[in-house]
Design an enzyme around this catalytic site. Structure first.
Site, PDB file in Angstrom:
ATOM      1  N   ALA A  39       0.835  -1.206   0.000  1.00 18.00           N
ATOM      2  CA  ALA A  39       0.000   0.000   0.000  1.00 18.00           C
ATOM      3  C   ALA A  39       0.870   1.257   0.000  1.00 18.00           C
ATOM      4  CB  ALA A  39      -0.927  -0.001   1.211  1.00 18.00           C
ATOM      5  N   LEU A  89      -1.477  -4.700 -14.263  1.00 19.37           N
ATOM      6  CA  LEU A  89      -2.895  -4.320 -14.252  1.00 19.37           C
ATOM      7  C   LEU A  89      -3.013  -2.954 -13.605  1.00 19.37           C
ATOM      8  CD1 LEU A  89      -4.573  -7.633 -13.006  1.00 19.37           C
ATOM      9  CD2 LEU A  89      -4.745  -6.641 -15.283  1.00 19.37           C
ATOM     10  N   GLU A 122     -11.986 -12.848 -10.653  1.00 24.35           N
ATOM     11  CA  GLU A 122     -11.096 -13.904 -10.185  1.00 24.35           C
ATOM     12  C   GLU A 122     -10.265 -13.416  -9.002  1.00 24.35           C
ATOM     13  OE1 GLU A 122      -8.801 -14.670 -13.741  1.00 24.35           O
ATOM     14  OE2 GLU A 122     -10.650 -14.638 -14.929  1.00 24.35           O
ATOM     15  N   LYS A 124      -7.273 -12.384  -6.916  1.00 29.13           N
ATOM     16  CA  LYS A 124      -5.924 -11.977  -7.331  1.00 29.13           C
ATOM     17  C   LYS A 124      -4.954 -12.593  -6.327  1.00 29.13           C
ATOM     18  CE  LYS A 124      -3.221  -7.976  -8.742  1.00 29.13           C
ATOM     19  NZ  LYS A 124      -2.029  -8.318  -7.945  1.00 29.13           N
ATOM     20  N   GLU A 181      -0.318 -17.952 -12.056  1.00 24.87           N
ATOM     21  CA  GLU A 181       0.404 -17.453 -10.887  1.00 24.87           C
ATOM     22  C   GLU A 181       0.978 -18.621 -10.096  1.00 24.87           C
ATOM     23  OE1 GLU A 181       0.202 -14.154 -10.839  1.00 24.87           O
ATOM     24  OE2 GLU A 181       0.755 -13.507  -8.821  1.00 24.87           O
ATOM     25  N   LYS A 311     -12.314  -8.860 -15.192  1.00 25.72           N
ATOM     26  CA  LYS A 311     -11.981  -8.844 -16.621  1.00 25.72           C
ATOM     27  C   LYS A 311     -13.248  -8.830 -17.451  1.00 25.72           C
ATOM     28  CE  LYS A 311      -8.115 -11.932 -15.642  1.00 25.72           C
ATOM     29  NZ  LYS A 311      -7.553 -13.272 -15.770  1.00 25.72           N
ATOM     30  N   LYS A 335      -8.127  -3.757  -5.568  1.00 28.55           N
ATOM     31  CA  LYS A 335      -7.254  -4.108  -4.441  1.00 28.55           C
ATOM     32  C   LYS A 335      -8.021  -3.954  -3.132  1.00 28.55           C
ATOM     33  CE  LYS A 335      -2.851  -4.604  -5.959  1.00 28.55           C
ATOM     34  NZ  LYS A 335      -1.819  -3.776  -5.403  1.00 28.55           N
ATOM     35  N   CYS A 432      26.091  -3.517  23.481  1.00 27.51           N
ATOM     36  CA  CYS A 432      27.434  -3.334  24.043  1.00 27.51           C
ATOM     37  C   CYS A 432      27.458  -2.411  25.253  1.00 27.51           C
ATOM     38  CB  CYS A 432      28.372  -2.785  22.965  1.00 27.51           C
ATOM     39  SG  CYS A 432      27.973  -1.108  22.457  1.00 27.51           S
ATOM     40  N   CYS A 452      30.887  -3.017  18.714  1.00 31.61           N
ATOM     41  CA  CYS A 452      29.613  -3.493  19.274  1.00 31.61           C
ATOM     42  C   CYS A 452      29.280  -4.875  18.688  1.00 31.61           C
ATOM     43  CB  CYS A 452      28.520  -2.490  18.940  1.00 31.61           C
ATOM     44  SG  CYS A 452      26.869  -3.093  19.298  1.00 31.61           S
TER      45      CYS A 452
HETATM   46  S1  IVH Z   1      -4.774 -11.343 -15.500  1.00 30.75           S
HETATM   47  C1  IVH Z   1      -2.147  -8.244 -18.270  1.00 30.75           C
HETATM   48  N1  IVH Z   1      -5.708 -12.785 -13.578  1.00 30.75           N
HETATM   49  O1  IVH Z   1      -1.706  -9.956 -10.897  1.00 30.75           O
HETATM   50  C2  IVH Z   1      -2.131  -8.938 -17.001  1.00 30.75           C
HETATM   51  N2  IVH Z   1      -3.660 -11.653 -13.194  1.00 30.75           N
HETATM   52  O2  IVH Z   1      -0.477  -7.008 -12.156  1.00 30.75           O
HETATM   53  C3  IVH Z   1      -3.245  -9.933 -16.980  1.00 30.75           C
HETATM   54  N3  IVH Z   1      -2.682 -12.089 -11.009  1.00 30.75           N
HETATM   55  O3  IVH Z   1       1.378 -10.477 -11.383  1.00 30.75           O
HETATM   56  C4  IVH Z   1      -3.230 -10.574 -15.699  1.00 30.75           C
HETATM   57  N4  IVH Z   1      -4.256 -13.435 -10.287  1.00 30.75           N
HETATM   58  O4  IVH Z   1       0.137 -12.518 -12.320  1.00 30.75           O
HETATM   59  C5  IVH Z   1      -4.710 -11.977 -13.959  1.00 30.75           C
HETATM   60  N5  IVH Z   1      -6.674 -14.120 -11.990  1.00 30.75           N
HETATM   61  C6  IVH Z   1      -5.683 -13.332 -12.369  1.00 30.75           C
HETATM   62  C7  IVH Z   1      -4.597 -13.042 -11.521  1.00 30.75           C
HETATM   63  C8  IVH Z   1      -3.604 -12.193 -11.975  1.00 30.75           C
HETATM   64  C9  IVH Z   1      -3.111 -12.855  -9.981  1.00 30.75           C
HETATM   65  C10 IVH Z   1      -1.441 -11.311 -11.008  1.00 30.75           C
HETATM   66  C11 IVH Z   1      -0.638 -11.381 -12.254  1.00 30.75           C
HETATM   67  C12 IVH Z   1       0.232 -10.190 -12.157  1.00 30.75           C
HETATM   68  C13 IVH Z   1      -0.618  -9.244 -11.403  1.00 30.75           C
HETATM   69  C14 IVH Z   1      -1.131  -8.192 -12.346  1.00 30.75           C
END
Ligand code: IVH
Length: 715
Positions: A39, A89, A122, A124, A181, A311, A335, A432, A452
Site C-alpha cells: 500500500a 494491471l 477472479e 488476485k 500465478e 476482466k 485491491k 554493548c 559493538c
Molecule cells: S490477469 C495483463 N488474472 O496480478 C495482465 N492476473 O499485475 C493480466 N494475477 O502479477 C493478468 N491473479 O500474475 C490476472 N486471476 C488473475 C490473476 C492475476 C493474480 C497477477 C498477475 C500479475 C498481477 C497483475
C-alpha cells in the site's frame, strides 16, 4: 532508504519518487526483501501519477508510471522474450474507481450495452506471474514476467511443481502458452519459515516473496523441496489450431474459447488448476458485490489474495479495447483495503543494525492481521514513536496493507482512562552498553562503538545475505553463535573457518559444518559487484555496485579512484561517490579488504572495462589499443544503449561486448548516449527517448560492425 521528504518543486519530487520507486522495485523483485508495504508502494506510484497528470511536461518515457513494473532480468537464468508482453494491471482501490473503469469501457465501446456486459471476477492471488509453453501438448518452457518483455527461463524449477501438467489432457494447438500465478499457501509458508529460522537460513517476509525466492534457485532440487503451487488464469500465445474433430468434441469446451470463462474451463480440462472462486457476473455492480464477498472470505482461503481481477469476459472485446503501454484496458485489479487490528503493545525495544543504527520496534501481543500473525513491528526511529505517541501498555492499532510489513498506526483512544507514561529512547546500546547518540538534524540514533557485538553480527549477516555473497546457512542465529564462540569477528574471518572447529558447536553436525565451509568457499567466486554490496557501504545497493564494478573492473582500481572519478560513473552521484571514497579511506576497512584479497576472493568484475581503466575515455591515445582482454577499445568512452533482442548476442553478451571495448552500456538513454542499438521487439521508452534527444539509432543487425569500428554505420 530515508523517508521521503516533501520536496520544494514537483520536478524534484517526481525525480525523488522515481528513485524511490526504482529502489523499492529492486527490493521487491530482485532481493525478495521489501522494506515497505504494497500500500505504501502504491501510494508512491499514485503520488507520482498525480504530479505527472498535473504537470504533463514532467513525464519521462522511462518513468515507472509508463512501464510495466517488474523484475529486471538477472544473469542467473537465460532470458526469454515474451512474444505477447506480460503486462501489469491498473488498480482500483474503491468502488468509484471500479465504476470509473467501467465508464471508460462505455466510452470505448459505444455500441455495447454495459448493463449487460459480463465480467470474469477472479481472486488476485499474490504470487509470481508465470508463462508456461506447451509444444504439441508437452510442457517445454516456463518463464517469469521479468520486465514484461523479457523474463527468465525457470523451466527446470517450475517442472518440479507437482500441479503443473507435463502433458496436456486434451488436444491442443501446436504451440500453446498458458499464463498463471505460482504461489505458496499460507500454512506452507509459515512452516517453511519456521524451519528456516530454526536452521538459521533465510526467512521471507511473506508467501509471495517466498514463492519468488523458491523459483530463483540455481538448483531445482531446492525448488522441488518448496511447497509451490499454481493457478492458471489466461491463455497467452497460440500457434496452430486444434484438429476440428477434437475441437468440436462434446467432452470439452470448443476451441478457441470466446470468453474468459471459456478459457478457464478449457484450462481446467487441459489439466491446470483453475481457481474455484472465479465467477462470471453481469454488470459492474455485481462485480463490486463479488469483490466485497471475496474480501469477507479472504482469510478463509489457504493462500493470500490481495484483491480481485475483474476482466471483461468477451475475448472479442479484448481485441477492441487493447492495452495502454503498461496494462490492458479490459481488466482491472480491485485491491482490498489495508486491514487494521487492535492489540496490546507489550514493550518497545531497540535493535542495532550493521551501521550501528538503533531502530525501535514494537513487541506486540501476537495478532492475526493481513493473513499472518504479527508479534513485532518496526517503529523506525525516535520521532516516529513520539509522533505516533505509542507507549508500552497501550492498546494499539496494527495495520498491514494486504501483505508485507506490519505497521503500528497509533494508540486506541481511551476515554478518560489513565495512559502509561511516554516511552523514552534508551541512552545506552542494548548490545554493548555503549552510548547511543543522535546527531542534531538527524532522525536516526546510533551506537557508535564499531566493536559493538550486534553491529558485528549484522555486518556479517549482511555480508552473507542473498543479494551479497549469498552464503547459504549463515543466518543471524548462526552468525551470533560464531561470534560468541570467538570464531568470527569480521567477514574475513569466515574464510579461515575450519569444519572441524565448527563441528564442536551446538546444533552443528559434521555435515552442516562441511556444508557451511563449502558454501563460504564457493562465495569466493562472487564478482566484485556482489562483494561491494556485501561490504555494506552506505548508499551502495546492487545497482550502484554494478555500475562501479563495471566501470572500474577491479577492487584495486576502485580503491585508487578519487571521489570525483567515482562520481563520473553513470548512476553514481556525488553522495554515493563520497560514501565509497570514505569507506576505502578508513584503515579498518582497508585492512579487511586486504585480507579478503589475500584469502582469494574475486576482486574483479567479469566483462568489465579493461580492468583498472577509469570510467571515461582517457583522452590520450587512439582508443584502439587492446585492453587486457585483447579486444580493441573501439568504444572507449562511448555509451551505447541496447534495446530489444540482438541476433547472436544475449543481453549480457551484448553489454559485455560494449564494455570490453571500453564503452558503457547503461540501461537508459540520455543526451550523452553515443548510439542506441535497436534489436527485435525494442523497448518503446528507449527508442522514443532516442528520437526525442536526437541520439543516433543503429540497426541491431549492424551491432557487430559498430563493435568493430566504433563508428556509426553510415549507409
Ligand atoms: S490477469 C495483463 N488474472 O496480478 C495482465 N492476473 O499485475 C493480466 N494475477 O502479477 C493478468 N491473479 O500474475 C490476472 N486471476 C488473475 C490473476 C492475476 C493474480 C497477477 C498477475 C500479475 C498481477 C497483475
Amino acid at each position: 532508504m530515508s523517508a521521503p521528504r516533501r520536496a520544494a518543486t514537483p520536478a524534484v519530487r517526481a525525480a525523488e519518487l522515481r528513485r524511490l520507486i526504482e529502489y523499492h522495485n529492486e527490493r521487491y523483485f530482485v532481493l525478495d526483501a521489501p522494506e515497505i508495504s504494497d500500500a505504501d508502494f502504491d501510494a508512491l506510484v499514485r503520488e507520482l501519477r498525480q504530479i505527472e497528470s498535473d504537470n504533463p511536461e514532467l513525464i519521462t518515457p522511462d518513468s515507472p508510471t509508463q512501464r510495466v513494473g517488474g523484475a529486471p532480468v538477472t544473469q542467473l537464468f537465460a532470458p526469454v522474450r515474451h512474444r505477447i508482453p506480460m503486462m501489469s494491471l491498473d488498480n482500483a482501490f474503491e468502488r468509484a474507481e471500479l465504476e470509473g473503469w467501467a465508464d471508460r469501457l462505455r466510452r470505448l465501446l459505444p455500441d455495447v450495452d454495459l448493463e449487460k456486459l459480463d465480467y470474469s471476477c477472479e481472486p488476485k492471488v499474490d504470487g509470481v506471474a508465470m508463462s508456461l509453453t506447451y509444444v504439441d501438448g508437452r510442457f517445454t518452457r516456463a518463464a517469469t514476467r521479468g520486465d514484461g518483455v523479457t523474463g527468465e527461463d525457470v523451466t527446470a524449477n517450475v517442472a518440479t511443481i507437482g500441479v503443473v501438467p507435463h502433458r496436456l489432457a486434451i488436444p491442443a494447438p501446436h504451440h500453446l502458452e498458458v499464463r498463471g500465478e505460482v504461489y505458496m499457501g499460507t500454512a506452507d509458508f509459515a512452516a517453511l519459515n519456521e524451519r528456516a529460522a530454526a536452521e538459521g537460513t533465510k526467512t521471507f517476509a511473506n508467501p509471495r516473496n517466498s514463492a519468488a525466492g523458491s523459483l530463483r534457485q540455481k538448483d531445482p532440487a531446492v525448488t522441488a523441496s518448496r511447497p509451490l503451487s499454481f493457478w492458471a488464469y489466461q491463455i497467452g500465445e497460440v500457434d496452430g489450431s486444434v484438429p476440428e474433430q477434437a475441437a468440436a468434441a462434446d467432452d470439452h469446451p470448443l476451441w478457441p474459447p470466446a470468453t474468459q470463462a471459456g478459457s478457464l474451463a478449457l484450462l481446467k480440462k487441459a489439466g491446470f488448476p483453475v481457481s474455484p472462486h472465479a465467477r462470471t457476473v453481469r454488470g459492474v455492480t455485481a462485480a463490486f458485490t463479488y469483490c466485497g464477498e471475496l474480501e469477507g472470505r479472504r482469510h478463509d482461503l489457504p493462500y493470500e489474495i490481495d484483491g480481485v481481477v475483474v476482466k471483461v469476459d468477451d475475448l472479442g472485446l479484448h481485441e477492441r479495447l487493447g492495452t495502454t503501454s503498461r496494462a490492458p484496458r479490459w481488466a482491472i485489479a480491485f485491491k482490498f483495503p489495508p486491514e487494521d487490528r487492535t492489540t496490546r503493545l507489550l514493550d518497545i525495544m531497540v535493535s542495532i543494525g550493521r551501521t550501528g543504527r538503533a531502530t525501535p520496534f514494537a513487541v506486540l501481543e501476537p495478532v492475526f492481521v493481513g493473513g499472518s500473525t504479527v508479534g513485532l513491528a518496526t517503529l523506525h526511529n525516535e520521532d516516529q514513536v513520539r509522533l505516533k505517541d505509542v507507549r508500552p501498555g497501550d492498546l494499539v492499532v496494527v495495520h498491514k496493507a494486504g501483505d508485507v510489513i506490519p505497521e503500528v498506526v497509533g494508540p486506541v483512544p481511551v476515554d478518560g482512562g489513565e495512559r502509561p507514561p511516554p516511552w523514552a529512547f534508551p541512552t545506552v546500546c542494548p548490545s554493548c552498553g555503549g552510548p547511543l547518540t543522535r546527531l542534531p538534524g538527524e532522525s536516526d540514533t546510533y551506537c557508535t562503538n564499531i566493536d559493538c557485538p550486534q553491529q558485528r553480527v549484522q555486518r556479517v549477516v549482511h555480508f552473507a545475505s542473498r543479494g551479497a555473497m549469498d552464503i547459504e546457512g549463515l543466518g543471524e542465529e548462526r552468525v551470533h553463535q560464531l561470534l560468541q564462540a570467538a570464531l568470527v569477528a569480521d567477514p574475513a574471518d569466515l574464510y579461515v573457518l575450519e569444519a572441524d572447529r565448527l563441528a564442536g558447536l551446538e546444533r552443528m553436525g559434521a555435515l552442516s559444518s562441511a556444508n557451511l565451509v563449502a558454501a563460504i568457499e564457493a562465495s569466493k567466486e562472487r564478482p566484485l559487484s556482489r562483494l561491494l554490496v556485501a561490504l555494506g557501504i552506505r548508499h551502495v545497493g546492487p545497482t550502484g555496485a554494478r555500475a562501479l564494478a563495471q566501470a572500474f573492473g577491479s577492487m584495486d582500481a576502485l580503491r585508487a579512484a578519487p571521489a570525483d572519478e567515482l562520481a563520473a560513473v553513470e548512476g553514481v552521484g556525488p553522495v554515493i561517490a563520497e560514501a565509497v571514497a570514505e569507506f576505502f579511506a578508513n584503515p579498518l576497512n582497508a585492512a579487511v579488504l586486504d585480507r579478503l584479497g589475500a584469502l582469494g576472493l574475486t576482486m574483479t568484475e567479469p566483462g568489465a572495462a579493461g580492468l583498472g581503466a577509469p570510467p571515461r575515455a582517457s583522452g590520450s591515445g587512439t582508443g584502439l589499443e587492446g585492453g587486457e582482454s585483447g579486444v580493441p577499445r573501439t568504444l572507449a568512452g562511448k555509451s551505447v544503449v541496447v534495446t530489444g533482442t540482438l541476433e547472436g548476442f544475449t543481453r549480457e553478451e551484448a553489454e559485455e561486448a560494449i564494455v570490453a571495448r571500453g564503452g558503457k552500456s547503461p540501461g537508459s538513454v540520455s543526451k550523452k548516449t553515443f548510439a542506441v542499438v535497436v534489436g527485435e521487439a525494442p523497448g518503446a521508452a528507449k527508442t522514443e527517448k532516442a528520437a526525442a534527444l536526437g541520439v543516433p539509432v543503429v540497426d541491431g543487425a549492424r551491432f557487430a560492425e559498430l563493435l568493430e569500428t566504433g563508428e556509426l554505420p553510415t549507409d
